[in-house]
Design a protein around this motif. Structure first.
Motif, mmCIF file in Angstrom:
data_model
loop_
_atom_site.group_PDB
_atom_site.id
_atom_site.type_symbol
_atom_site.label_atom_id
_atom_site.label_comp_id
_atom_site.label_asym_id
_atom_site.label_seq_id
_atom_site.Cartn_x
_atom_site.Cartn_y
_atom_site.Cartn_z
ATOM 1 N N ASP A 6 0.910 -0.683 0.017
ATOM 2 C CA ASP A 6 -0.190 0.012 0.583
ATOM 3 C C ASP A 6 0.245 1.316 -0.154
ATOM 4 O O ASP A 6 1.504 1.640 0.891
ATOM 5 C CB ASP A 6 -0.354 -0.042 1.489
ATOM 6 C CG ASP A 6 -1.833 1.737 1.300
ATOM 7 O OD1 ASP A 6 -1.846 2.023 0.469
ATOM 8 O OD2 ASP A 6 -2.624 1.370 1.799
ATOM 9 N N LYS A 7 1.061 2.112 -1.094
ATOM 10 C CA LYS A 7 2.473 3.504 -1.407
ATOM 11 C C LYS A 7 1.184 3.979 -0.289
ATOM 12 O O LYS A 7 1.711 5.287 -0.322
ATOM 13 C CB LYS A 7 1.418 3.236 -3.140
ATOM 14 C CG LYS A 7 2.797 2.350 -3.608
ATOM 15 C CD LYS A 7 2.245 3.290 -4.935
ATOM 16 C CE LYS A 7 2.881 2.234 -5.874
ATOM 17 N NZ LYS A 7 3.696 1.179 -5.778
ATOM 18 N N GLN A 8 -0.040 4.256 0.515
ATOM 19 C CA GLN A 8 -0.300 5.359 1.148
ATOM 20 C C GLN A 8 -0.495 4.485 2.241
ATOM 21 O O GLN A 8 -1.441 5.142 3.458
ATOM 22 C CB GLN A 8 -2.006 5.605 0.328
ATOM 23 C CG GLN A 8 -1.751 6.261 -0.537
ATOM 24 C CD GLN A 8 -3.243 7.295 -0.641
ATOM 25 O OE1 GLN A 8 -4.062 8.342 -0.510
ATOM 26 N NE2 GLN A 8 -3.964 6.126 -2.398
ATOM 27 N N LYS A 47 4.503 1.546 8.003
ATOM 28 C CA LYS A 47 5.825 1.297 7.411
ATOM 29 C C LYS A 47 7.057 0.526 8.150
ATOM 30 O O LYS A 47 7.578 -0.182 7.991
ATOM 31 C CB LYS A 47 6.023 2.436 6.054
ATOM 32 C CG LYS A 47 5.213 2.372 4.956
ATOM 33 C CD LYS A 47 5.238 4.101 4.295
ATOM 34 C CE LYS A 47 5.580 5.606 5.335
ATOM 35 N NZ LYS A 47 5.354 6.658 4.500
ATOM 36 N N HIS A 69 -5.793 2.337 5.226
ATOM 37 C CA HIS A 69 -4.186 2.004 4.568
ATOM 38 C C HIS A 69 -3.187 1.307 5.911
ATOM 39 O O HIS A 69 -1.809 1.714 5.849
ATOM 40 C CB HIS A 69 -4.329 3.286 4.613
ATOM 41 C CG HIS A 69 -3.787 3.901 3.086
ATOM 42 N ND1 HIS A 69 -4.303 3.305 2.520
ATOM 43 C CD2 HIS A 69 -5.347 4.531 2.840
ATOM 44 C CE1 HIS A 69 -5.096 4.131 1.280
ATOM 45 N NE2 HIS A 69 -5.583 4.499 1.697
ATOM 46 N N ASN A 125 3.224 -7.574 -6.360
ATOM 47 C CA ASN A 125 2.626 -6.048 -6.168
ATOM 48 C C ASN A 125 1.155 -5.730 -5.159
ATOM 49 O O ASN A 125 0.667 -4.894 -4.684
ATOM 50 C CB ASN A 125 2.384 -4.468 -6.754
ATOM 51 C CG ASN A 125 1.694 -5.297 -8.440
ATOM 52 O OD1 ASN A 125 1.274 -6.668 -7.980
ATOM 53 N ND2 ASN A 125 0.711 -5.478 -9.343
#
Length: 381
Positions: free
Chosen positions: A30-32, A38, A225, A252
């Protein structure tokens, strides 16, 4: 002393490296993703060479002969420490029910998840979701269900409403700091078996992958997210790496690879459990290294743990020297009159269990990580 010293050294090493270094190298799909998500993901990579975390399903909610006692845990009763990983299930959230399929109130689950995050533990969630096509439960494995909920399918809009209910719950999970609690989310688990409506015997590879991708994208569109996505097979029908990856939705779309496995008896069945676990741990370790993913035994156990050295010999020898993130054993329900035959149903020791001493030795092993260990690692910082 040896265990405490090894943990202290590990903490100092991670502190010297700096947690941000790990964050720059590995990121969730999840890029957000939230900052805490993270950081958890990066720190799980940082600590996997220190040992594996021990997990237990529904650990804070109930145990053998008790339920909803504040601060209690069968694991804590035995060792004086909590698990590092806590498993939960949101089955029945699709019905907007007050309790999940195992009777745990969602309000209580939300509070338990908050407590775990506040003390630096890790939460993982599965979803035994009802069959949206027939109205049955997860075990209603009527073929064609997956196709019916994909875009264009007759149950697609209903399924989106169910995902909305799950998204609302996931978004409601906040720590005392007001930040979303990161979750290791394990959708469509054990799909290589033949018992759930999403299993491979009821759907095509293409439809399963499309369902996985749709779910991930839908949650992200809804602003969820705080998830680390866990790809999960059972031990059934997985003999090779090719079997394991047959329905893999892509690098991905997956953060962690895992499998579920249970021991069903002694003698030859114990030998089978050990051999199958060794083979599967080797497979997920190889896949994880090749694809820069985390790995785990997401569910396992031996009901009633009727073997004196199951923890220190059977389980430890099955995992060997492979670097997995965690191993989670299933819940301590206690007496279950609905099972056939009715019996005690539990997978972790409780105070007074005949072989609790072996679990204490397992706890003391430098390769096993419990709550006090991972709290020192500051996984969310």
């Amino acid at each position: 002393m040896k265990r405490s010293l090894s943990i202290l050294i590990a903490v100092l090493i991670i502190s010297c490296k700096g947690n941000n270094e790990g964050t720059n190298k590995v990121l969730p799909i999840d890029k957000q993703a939230t900052e805490e998500t993270k950081k958890l993901y990066a720190n799980l990579f940082n600590i996997k060479d220190k040992g594996f975390m021990f997990g237990h399903q529904d650990d804070l909610a109930y145990g053998v002969e008790w339920k909803y006692e504040e601060g209690r845990s069968d694991i804590k009763d035995v060792t004086g420490d909590y698990p590092a990983v806590y498993g939960w299930d949101i089955g029945r959230i699709e019905n907007n029910a007050d309790k999940n399929l195992d009777g745990v109130p969602f309000d209580k689950m939300r509070e338990y998840i908050k407590q775990v995050y506040d003390r630096g533990g890790v939460n993982t969630i599965s979803w035994h979701i009802n069959n949206p096509m027939t109205g049955g439960d997860s075990w209603d494995n009527t073929p064609g269900t997956v196709a019916s909920i994909l875009p264009g399918g007759e149950q697609h809009e209903k399924y989106k409403r169910w995902l909305d209910s799950a998204a609302a719950f996931l978004l409601s999970l906040k720590g005392s700091d007001g930040k979303p609690v990161p979750i290791l989310y394990r959708p469509y688990h054990e799909f290589t078996g033949n018992w759930f409506w999403w299993c491979k015997n009821t759907t095509s590879k293409e439809d399963f992958i499309n369902l996985w991708k749709f779910t991930v994208n839908y949650f992200q569109e809804k602003g969820v997210h705080n998830l680390i996505y866990v790809y999960n097979t059972s031990d059934a029908n997985v003999n090779t790496k090719e079997d394991f990856l047959a329905y893999y939705p892509g690098d991905n779309m997956v953060d962690m690879v895992s499998f579920d496995i249970y021991q069903s008896g002694g003698g030859e069945k114990q030998d089978k459990f050990i051999n199958d676990t060794k083979r599967l741990v080797g497979i997920i370790d190889e896949v994880a290294q090749e694809r820069s993913k985390l790995s785990a035994i997401a569910e396992c156990g031996y009901e009633q743990v009727p073997y004196e050295k199951w923890w220190t010999e059977t389980l430890m020898n099955s995992i060997g020297n492979h670097e997995i993130s965690y191993v989670l054993v299933w819940r301590n329900h206690g007496w279950n009159e609905w099972m056939k035959p009715p019996r005690m149903h539990y997978y972790a020791p409780y105070k007074g269990h005949q072989y609790e001493k072996d679990f204490i030795e397992f706890y003391k092993n430098n390769k096993t990580l419990f709550q006090q260990d991972v709290t020192k690692f500051n996984l969310y910082k």
